[in-house]
Design an enzyme around this catalytic site. Structure first.
Site, PDB file in Angstrom:
ATOM      1  CG  MET A   1      -1.727   1.292   1.116  1.00 33.44           C
ATOM      2  SD  MET A   1      -3.001   1.185   2.563  1.00 33.44           S
ATOM      3  CE  MET A   1      -2.039   1.544   4.015  1.00 33.44           C
ATOM      4  CB  CYS A   2       2.318   3.471  -2.342  1.00 34.10           C
ATOM      5  SG  CYS A   2       3.653   2.211  -1.993  1.00 34.10           S
ATOM      6  N   GLY A   3       0.709   5.704  -1.077  1.00 26.58           N
ATOM      7  CA  GLY A   3      -0.131   6.890  -1.313  1.00 26.58           C
ATOM      8  C   GLY A   3       0.397   7.331  -2.393  1.00 26.58           C
TER       9      GLY A   3
END
Length: 299
Positions: A1-3
């Protein structure tokens, strides 16, 4: 998960506060990627002058001799300014030549970006602190990309963080993973691309650079990517005169876009957009799978 976040100023209205607004968006994505962060900012630059951003993580470097050596290589003036562990070289010479010379000759240095309009900074640590350290809020310009990383398949390192640039003013941030990046890396190296990490996202950036170096527009390059890249991805891409978004045909990685008369913003989650001026009146949508969205300063 990255933003991931991106902000493209269509008009002059918010260009003086591009960095501040991007920093607000980045702060909202801290929990999606607490390991490391980075940002790229595009500004008009100086006609005929290329900037090359270099990182020497954990090292103190006397950049003066490097600039002097580059002047000999380029037969052109080179200036340099240090920004903590980063340095920005400015020259009228060829930026691609500068990039490769530093990769080949300056041990421990990584070339983060080059181009007439881009500067790029990244580091391990809290994304908010990374933005503060390199003064994202104080920067002006036309568009910016930023990324917060949660490492899942590789170590937490600055070189593994985003954004990635291998070509002039062509920048990519990525949420997802590519399954065919090793084969594609070998192909791109045979076409003259060079890489500094084992990260799959750098290969995606190299693919777009190769396409655009071959004469493609960013939309044409992304059309090719739909056939040549295997895996899951949401991409936000910056080029000298524009901004683009692409999700893979399954679109399992989140993305939301908002647009007003003055700006286009994209993020992994709407909360990063909600605090922008005029967000309550924006047109908001989820990008469709395998559809290319692109905006240009010339439009």
């Amino acid at each position: 998960m990255c933003g991931i976040v991106g902000l493209f100023c269509k008009t002059e209205t918010h260009r003086h506060e591009l960095g501040r607004l991007t920093a607000v968006m980045l702060r909202e994505m801290r929990d999606r990627g607490p390991d490391s962060a980075g940002f790229a900012v595009y500004d008009p630059g100086t006609d005929g002058r290329t900037r090359v951003t270099v990182l020497a993580e954990g090292r103190e470097v006397d950049w003066g001799p490097v600039a002097a050596a580059l002047e000999v290589v380029l037969d052109a003036e080179v200036t340099v300014r240090a920004v903590h562990d980063h340095a920005v070289f400015t020259t009228g010479g060829d930026g691609r030549t500068v990039r490769q010379w530093i990769i080949d000759n300056v041990a421990g240095a990584s070339v983060l970006s080059y181009g007439d309009q881009i500067e790029l900074y990244k580091a391990v640590g809290d994304p908010h602190l990374v933005a503060e350290r390199y003064d994202l809020a104080g920067r002006t310009g036309t568009h910016a990309l930023a990324h917060t990383r949660m490492a899942t398949e590789s170590a937490v390192t600055t070189n593994g963080s985003h954004p990635f640039v291998t070509g002039a003013d062509t920048c990519l941030v990525h949420n997802g993973s590519l399954s065919n990046h090793n084969r594609l890396r070998r192909f791109l190296e045979a076409q003259g691309e060079s890489f500094q990490t084992e990260n799959d996202s750098e290969v995606a950036a190299g693919y777009l650079s190769w396409r655009m170096r071959s004469g493609n527009t960013i939309s044409e390059a992304l059309e090719g990517a739909l056939g040549d890249l295997d895996g899951f991805y949401t991409f936000a891409i910056g080029v000298a005169d524009g901004f683009a978004i692409l999700r893979d045909p399954i679109a399992c990685k989140p993305a939301v876009v908002a647009e007003t008369d003055d700006w286009v913003a994209m993020s992994s989650e709407y909360r990063a957009i909600a605090r922008l001026p005029g967000a309550t009146d924006a047109e908001i949508w989820e990008p469709e799978p395998a559809r290319i969205y692109a905006w240009s300063l010339a439009a």
